[in-house]
Design an enzyme around this catalytic site. Sequence first.
Site, mmCIF file in Angstrom:
data_model
loop_
_atom_site.group_PDB
_atom_site.id
_atom_site.type_symbol
_atom_site.label_atom_id
_atom_site.label_comp_id
_atom_site.label_asym_id
_atom_site.label_seq_id
_atom_site.Cartn_x
_atom_site.Cartn_y
_atom_site.Cartn_z
ATOM 1 N N VAL A 15 43.378 50.749 46.137
ATOM 2 C CA VAL A 15 44.404 50.406 47.115
ATOM 3 C C VAL A 15 44.530 51.491 48.184
ATOM 4 O O VAL A 15 44.464 51.206 49.380
ATOM 5 C CB VAL A 15 45.752 50.199 46.388
ATOM 6 N N CYS A 71 44.560 44.157 37.477
ATOM 7 C CA CYS A 71 45.897 43.664 37.854
ATOM 8 C C CYS A 71 46.441 42.563 36.951
ATOM 9 O O CYS A 71 47.537 42.715 36.394
ATOM 10 C CB CYS A 71 45.875 43.152 39.283
ATOM 11 N N ARG A 88 37.439 47.152 33.740
ATOM 12 C CA ARG A 88 38.760 47.024 33.106
ATOM 13 C C ARG A 88 39.061 45.597 32.669
ATOM 14 O O ARG A 88 38.976 44.658 33.444
ATOM 15 C CB ARG A 88 39.855 47.535 34.054
HETATM 16 C C1 UDX Z 1 43.726 40.432 41.912
HETATM 17 C C2 UDX Z 1 44.487 39.647 43.001
HETATM 18 O O1 UDX Z 1 43.696 38.543 43.442
HETATM 19 C C3 UDX Z 1 44.870 40.570 44.141
HETATM 20 O O2 UDX Z 1 45.634 39.844 45.101
HETATM 21 C C4 UDX Z 1 45.700 41.706 43.561
HETATM 22 O O3 UDX Z 1 46.193 42.551 44.502
HETATM 23 C C5 UDX Z 1 44.855 42.468 42.547
HETATM 24 O O4 UDX Z 1 44.475 41.565 41.515
HETATM 25 P P1 UDX Z 1 41.246 41.268 41.491
HETATM 26 O O5 UDX Z 1 41.762 41.770 40.172
HETATM 27 O O6 UDX Z 1 40.378 42.137 42.307
HETATM 28 O O7 UDX Z 1 42.470 40.826 42.427
HETATM 29 O O8 UDX Z 1 40.382 39.961 41.171
HETATM 30 P P2 UDX Z 1 40.496 38.383 41.388
HETATM 31 O O9 UDX Z 1 39.433 37.974 42.313
HETATM 32 O O10 UDX Z 1 41.861 37.954 41.689
HETATM 33 O O11 UDX Z 1 40.084 37.886 39.919
HETATM 34 C C6 UDX Z 1 40.859 38.242 38.765
HETATM 35 C C7 UDX Z 1 40.271 37.613 37.524
HETATM 36 O O12 UDX Z 1 40.394 36.201 37.564
HETATM 37 C C8 UDX Z 1 38.775 37.875 37.326
HETATM 38 O O13 UDX Z 1 38.519 38.081 35.970
HETATM 39 C C9 UDX Z 1 38.114 36.595 37.819
HETATM 40 O O14 UDX Z 1 36.862 36.372 37.245
HETATM 41 C C10 UDX Z 1 39.139 35.574 37.361
HETATM 42 N N1 UDX Z 1 39.099 34.312 38.125
HETATM 43 C C11 UDX Z 1 39.487 34.290 39.426
HETATM 44 C C12 UDX Z 1 38.707 33.132 37.483
HETATM 45 O O15 UDX Z 1 38.353 33.129 36.308
HETATM 46 N N2 UDX Z 1 38.741 31.971 38.197
HETATM 47 C C13 UDX Z 1 39.134 31.905 39.484
HETATM 48 O O16 UDX Z 1 39.150 30.809 40.046
HETATM 49 C C14 UDX Z 1 39.519 33.101 40.132
#
Ligand code: UDX
Length: 432
Positions: free
Chosen positions: A11, A263, A331
Amino acid sequence: MKLCMIGTGYVGLVSGVCFSDLGNDVICVDKDIKKINNLKKGIIPIYEPGLEELVLKNYKNKRLNFSANLKDSVKKSDVVFICVGTPTKKNSNSADLTQVYDVVKAVSKSINKFKIIINKSTVPVTTGDELEKFISKKVKKKNFSVVSNPEFLREGEAIRDFIYPDRIIVGSNDSKSTRILKNLYAPLISKGAKFISTKRRAAELIKYASNAFLATKITFINEIANLCEKTGIDVEEISIGIGLDKRIGSRFLRAGPSYGGSCFPKDTKAIVSTAEKFKTNLSIIKSVIRSNNKRTVLLSKRLNLILKNKIKNKVISFLGVTFKANTDDMRDSSSLKLIPFLSKKGAKIKYYDPTGSKKEFKKIKNVEFSNSIQESIKGSDVVILHTEWNDFKSINFKKFTKNKKLIIYDMRNIYSPDKIKKLGFKYYGIGR
Ligand code: UDX
């Protein structure tokens, strides 16, 4: 504007670099001197597409600087962003605010003129109030303002998310700070980003509620995928069919392994814990956490079924071990449970990840890193596709293996089942 970003994790570093690219003078501060020295040399601590180029460009033109001296950097700045981690406390679900308070303690000793102290770290509702109380013990109220400005950056897409945000949330209890922040974000607002000004507590909750909602959406489609597997339906058709309803929306409806990352797992637990403090039962989010925790067991069982209970001695090619594609972040990745499960069952795992080998698997029996996709697939009985890197999307399986009985378990549904079957291989996806 003169800005100071405290914490050079995802961030702080991404936001700092992007703010400097927009023409501000930014100092990125971290207590880790080695990290700071590396950043000065252009060595970036995280994998984030496009970040290195932006760091080099803005460091060279002197709008971006790095420092381990927090007090001095705060003194030189008008706006101070707190961007440190708020991990889950040990033996509890609540957020550990130790790093936030350590920073605020140091910041409060360095207030030499009016400063806006912005929390970008994800913190429970009312933390802003507590920080304000804490600082006002040392500093006159007219000399500072505590604001909440949550981030919504996805790893792997962080720079784009910063430059083209869906919305910018600023939670402040005074109009002067809101005005200054609107000015800071003006270049993004003029490109179409919506600027939403709220009370400070509301901004804190917007962050948690957003992440909890997205985690719920993913878990919802994952459970629907379980039903699809039992009924011969392709979940991809369901995602399209329901996603086109504008009230639902098509994003975050991709079924897959359990969600992970820095997150969603942490923030869903923290919001439940905050709600409990206020005697409120967030039963839906609790159920999402339970369902997501059980998902890896469910996928392991399916794999066992696919292999007819004969995991022992199988050679498994595991493609992608991070929690999702385009990041090196491990993570809460479901691979951290899946790979040890397979190893325990006696399989030999050859994993490949575009971001390299991982220390997490060093001590696990029968797990080794392959230097290429081809090396990982060659001689394997099963391919588990765990993350959807572009590198994995058009693999020439026929070229990489002589094994006619190869089984492909596509946990992100990136392959066409028909095409894989036409090649003569066995295909299994999620919810199809
Ligand atoms: C997330 C939020 O999207 C972001 O706004 C916040 O500030 C931080 O956390 P991030 O952790 O980088 O971002 O990843 P993201 O792309 O949101 O995916 C999170 C998890 O959900 C991953 O394990 C991803 O594989 C999973 N996911 C996401 C799915 O299984 N299906 C989806 O359709 C979308």
